[in-house]
Motif scaffolding. Structure first.
Motif, PDB file in Angstrom:
ATOM      1  N   ILE A 102       0.919  -1.169   0.049  1.00  0.00           N
ATOM      2  CA  ILE A 102       0.030   0.108   0.020  1.00  0.00           C
ATOM      3  C   ILE A 102       0.801   1.043   0.037  1.00  0.00           C
ATOM      4  N   ILE A 103       0.588   2.017  -0.892  1.00  0.00           N
ATOM      5  CA  ILE A 103       1.590   3.173  -1.199  1.00  0.00           C
ATOM      6  C   ILE A 103       1.006   4.502  -0.255  1.00  0.00           C
ATOM      7  N   MET A 104       2.190   5.066   0.439  1.00  0.00           N
ATOM      8  CA  MET A 104       1.652   6.331   1.162  1.00  0.00           C
ATOM      9  C   MET A 104       2.102   7.406   0.290  1.00  0.00           C
ATOM     10  N   ALA A 105       1.158   8.355  -0.130  1.00  0.00           N
ATOM     11  CA  ALA A 105       1.350   9.561  -1.075  1.00  0.00           C
ATOM     12  C   ALA A 105       1.383  10.807  -0.357  1.00  0.00           C
ATOM     13  N   ASP A 106       2.425  11.769  -0.700  1.00  0.00           N
ATOM     14  CA  ASP A 106       2.117  13.054  -0.327  1.00  0.00           C
ATOM     15  C   ASP A 106       1.456  13.668  -1.498  1.00  0.00           C
ATOM     16  N   ALA A 107       0.532  14.763  -1.036  1.00  0.00           N
ATOM     17  CA  ALA A 107       0.052  15.503  -2.018  1.00  0.00           C
ATOM     18  C   ALA A 107       0.974  16.189  -2.881  1.00  0.00           C
ATOM     19  N   GLY A 108       0.551  16.458  -4.070  1.00  0.00           N
ATOM     20  CA  GLY A 108       1.578  16.919  -5.029  1.00  0.00           C
ATOM     21  C   GLY A 108       1.776  16.173  -6.183  1.00  0.00           C
ATOM     22  N   GLU A 109       1.695  16.506  -7.488  1.00  0.00           N
ATOM     23  CA  GLU A 109       1.248  16.027  -8.622  1.00  0.00           C
ATOM     24  C   GLU A 109       2.451  14.970  -9.020  1.00  0.00           C
ATOM     25  N   ASP A 125      -3.060  -0.253  -3.120  1.00  0.00           N
ATOM     26  CA  ASP A 125      -3.953   0.692  -2.828  1.00  0.00           C
ATOM     27  C   ASP A 125      -2.861   1.940  -2.536  1.00  0.00           C
ATOM     28  N   ILE A 126      -3.627   3.213  -2.244  1.00  0.00           N
ATOM     29  CA  ILE A 126      -3.125   4.363  -1.915  1.00  0.00           C
ATOM     30  C   ILE A 126      -3.495   4.948  -0.703  1.00  0.00           C
ATOM     31  N   VAL A 127      -2.791   5.479   0.229  1.00  0.00           N
ATOM     32  CA  VAL A 127      -3.302   6.361   1.544  1.00  0.00           C
ATOM     33  C   VAL A 127      -2.659   7.560   1.392  1.00  0.00           C
ATOM     34  N   MET A 128      -3.215   8.435   1.775  1.00  0.00           N
ATOM     35  CA  MET A 128      -2.622   9.809   1.925  1.00  0.00           C
ATOM     36  C   MET A 128      -1.456   9.763   3.036  1.00  0.00           C
ATOM     37  N   ARG A 129      -0.109  10.675   3.115  1.00  0.00           N
ATOM     38  CA  ARG A 129       0.932  10.404   4.014  1.00  0.00           C
ATOM     39  C   ARG A 129       0.589  11.462   4.741  1.00  0.00           C
ATOM     40  N   THR A 130      -0.226  11.639   5.408  1.00  0.00           N
ATOM     41  CA  THR A 130      -0.796  12.661   6.597  1.00  0.00           C
ATOM     42  C   THR A 130      -1.086  11.999   7.810  1.00  0.00           C
ATOM     43  N   GLU A 131      -0.968  12.986   8.765  1.00  0.00           N
ATOM     44  CA  GLU A 131      -1.294  12.491  10.061  1.00  0.00           C
ATOM     45  C   GLU A 131      -2.551  12.067  10.259  1.00  0.00           C
ATOM     46  N   ALA A 208     -10.112   4.933  -4.813  1.00  0.00           N
ATOM     47  CA  ALA A 208     -11.019   5.503  -3.965  1.00  0.00           C
ATOM     48  C   ALA A 208     -11.513   6.981  -4.739  1.00  0.00           C
ATOM     49  N   PRO A 209     -12.807   7.227  -4.495  1.00  0.00           N
ATOM     50  CA  PRO A 209     -13.101   8.346  -5.323  1.00  0.00           C
ATOM     51  C   PRO A 209     -12.365   9.755  -4.894  1.00  0.00           C
ATOM     52  N   SER A 210     -11.799   9.724  -3.691  1.00  0.00           N
ATOM     53  CA  SER A 210     -11.068  10.968  -3.362  1.00  0.00           C
ATOM     54  C   SER A 210      -9.821  11.272  -4.355  1.00  0.00           C
ATOM     55  N   LEU A 211      -9.248   9.948  -4.811  1.00  0.00           N
ATOM     56  CA  LEU A 211      -8.109   9.960  -5.838  1.00  0.00           C
ATOM     57  C   LEU A 211      -8.458  10.239  -7.257  1.00  0.00           C
ATOM     58  N   LEU A 212      -9.455  10.122  -7.319  1.00  0.00           N
ATOM     59  CA  LEU A 212      -9.943   9.839  -8.892  1.00  0.00           C
ATOM     60  C   LEU A 212      -9.790  11.305  -9.600  1.00  0.00           C
ATOM     61  N   PRO A 213      -9.780  12.250  -9.264  1.00  0.00           N
ATOM     62  CA  PRO A 213      -9.472  13.753 -10.140  1.00  0.00           C
ATOM     63  C   PRO A 213      -8.112  13.525 -10.616  1.00  0.00           C
ATOM     64  N   GLU A 214      -7.141  13.329  -9.648  1.00  0.00           N
ATOM     65  CA  GLU A 214      -5.730  13.115  -9.880  1.00  0.00           C
ATOM     66  C   GLU A 214      -5.294  11.835 -10.724  1.00  0.00           C
ATOM     67  N   PHE A 215      -5.962  11.075 -10.580  1.00  0.00           N
ATOM     68  CA  PHE A 215      -5.723   9.529 -11.360  1.00  0.00           C
ATOM     69  C   PHE A 215      -6.303   9.949 -12.801  1.00  0.00           C
ATOM     70  N   VAL A 216      -7.488  10.500 -13.070  1.00  0.00           N
ATOM     71  CA  VAL A 216      -7.606  10.987 -14.487  1.00  0.00           C
ATOM     72  C   VAL A 216      -6.885  11.600 -15.065  1.00  0.00           C
ATOM     73  N   ARG A 217      -6.318  12.719 -14.063  1.00  0.00           N
ATOM     74  CA  ARG A 217      -5.337  13.757 -14.699  1.00  0.00           C
ATOM     75  C   ARG A 217      -4.034  13.038 -14.955  1.00  0.00           C
ATOM     76  N   TRP A 218      -3.709  11.886 -14.423  1.00  0.00           N
ATOM     77  CA  TRP A 218      -2.444  11.079 -14.683  1.00  0.00           C
ATOM     78  C   TRP A 218      -2.927  10.339 -15.823  1.00  0.00           C
ATOM     79  N   LEU A 219      -4.067   9.670 -16.081  1.00  0.00           N
ATOM     80  CA  LEU A 219      -4.051   9.009 -17.204  1.00  0.00           C
ATOM     81  C   LEU A 219      -4.382   9.650 -18.556  1.00  0.00           C
ATOM     82  N   ASP A 220      -4.737  11.021 -18.636  1.00  0.00           N
ATOM     83  CA  ASP A 220      -5.074  11.901 -19.461  1.00  0.00           C
ATOM     84  C   ASP A 220      -3.525  12.451 -19.823  1.00  0.00           C
TER      85      ASP A 220
END
Length: 373
Positions: A102-109, A125-131, A208-220
């Motif tokens: 499971i990947i811990m990702a920071d916010a940022g493109e 899976d991906i989880v945000m790397r925040t407290e 997860a829906p919260s990651l969908l906008p960034e995911f679509v940007r990446w795919l695009d």
């Protein structure tokens, strides 16, 4: 010089672990070069009765050393790990000695892009790397659930003989059902098959829906023809060209298929139960069941081997109604469950690896051209 990574990966290991009693605590390995993040994760999981131990790794070499001396059930891996980054570590582990990651990702493109590449390379899976995210009970539950599902998998049965029923009907839409762990397979099929250029293709993802906008940007930015979110609100027909993306958790359904095209929508307001799986993957069944009811013979669905079995029942309905139902087997995901569940219930016309699936889809594309559809 023989490295620690070479030593651990040279040891024999089963790709799929033997079944383990449900509810057994899991062992977590957190890999992050920030000691505060490691301490946070260790503290959170130490407080959970579902975790037996939380190991730590500061860099890639520590990860490989831990794999040599211990057997973590799941790895929480920082995308931007020092030294070998998370993508390089993911590829090394998944190719040579698979362990759920499971990947811990920071916010940022840049970090999101690397995290999505990790998913394509086999991370689950991906989880945000925040407290807040790492401390939440939801994150703990997701990590434990994924680890337990892998532990409970039976050894894979022998694959059946390849079936190649791809009878000719006009095709209006292709659905790629990418469950947890199956993103890499889905993108290979999409990028390699000719059919994707002539009809709308829908990637149904367990992300997860919260990651969908960034995911679509990446795919695009990644795909030659780009990608876009499928419109579930305005009743616009799907278009060929850009890859249409929809989250399974949105519970999409086919509501029409005519000369104007295929139209998707979300479920109407009503007393609908919440998705049964943590990722909402039973939305696969909703979509496929609706396709079977509305216009089965105009649809092709490909179930890519993922961790969950969600979608298999819907695929069976599509097949019985006369649609084309394909399943990836053997699956590229080393923790695949869906492919073998589909085999057990006879849910598909065809079981084949990615290359053969592309050949079959190319055959449908040729039939489309000959018929002028």
């Amino acid at each position: 010089m023989v490295t620690t990574a070479d030593q651990v990966f040279s040891q024999p290991t089963a790709v799929i672990r033997q079944a383990t009693p449900e509810g057994l605590p899991v062992r977590v390995l957190v890999a992050d070069n920030d000691p505060e993040i490691r301490a946070l994760v260790r503290r959170v999981f130490a407080a959970s009765p579902d975790c037996s131990d939380c190991l730590e790794a500061e860099d890639a070499e520590d990860v490989f050393t831990t794999l040599e001396t211990s057997s973590p059930d799941v790895i929480l891996l920082r995308s931007a790990l020092a030294g070998m980054n998370g993508l390089q570590v993911t590829r090394s582990i998944m190719v040579r000695r698979p362990v759920p990651i499971i990947i811990m990702a920071d916010a940022g493109e840049e970090d999101f892009d690397r995290a999505f590449e990790c998913l394509r390379s086999g991370a689950l899976d991906i989880v945000m790397r925040t407290e807040a995210a790492l401390s939440s009970s939801e994150t703990v539950a997701r990590v434990v659930s994924l680890a337990r599902q892998v532990k409970e998998l039976q050894s894979c049965q022998d694959a059946p003989e390849v079936q190649t029923d791809a009878s000719a009907f006009p095709v209006r839409a292709l659905f790629l059902m990418a469950g947890t762990g199956a993103l890499g397979s889905a993108l290979r099929v999409y990028q390699d098959c000719d059919l994707a250029a002539s009809i709308p293709v829908v990637l149904v993802t367990a992300l997860a829906p919260s990651l969908l906008p960034e995911f679509v940007r990446w795919l695009d930015e990644t795909l030659e023809n780009g990608a876009k979110l499928a419109d579930l609100a305005t009743g616009q027909p799907l278009k060929a060209g850009s890859l249409n993306v929809v989250a399974a958790s949105a519970l999409p359904r086919v509501v029409a298929s005519d000369d104007k095209g295929v139209i998707l929508a979300g479920l109407p307001d009503g007393p609908w139960a919440a998705p049964l799986t943590p990722s909402g993957e039973n939305g696969f069944d909703v979509l496929l069941a609706s396709a079977a009811e509305v216009a089965a013979k105009e649809m092709v669905a490909v179930m890519l081997g993922g961790l969950h079995s969600s979608g298999v029942a819907g695929l069976s309905l599509l097949k019985r109604a006369g649609g084309r139902a394909f399943v990836e087997l053997p699956a590229l995901c080393p923790f695949a469950r869906s492919s073998f569940t589909a085999v057990r219930i006879g849910a598909a016309d065809t079981y084949a690896n990615v290359s053969h699936l592309v050949t079959l889809l190319d055959g449908l594309s040729a039939q489309q051209a000959v018929s002028g559809a």
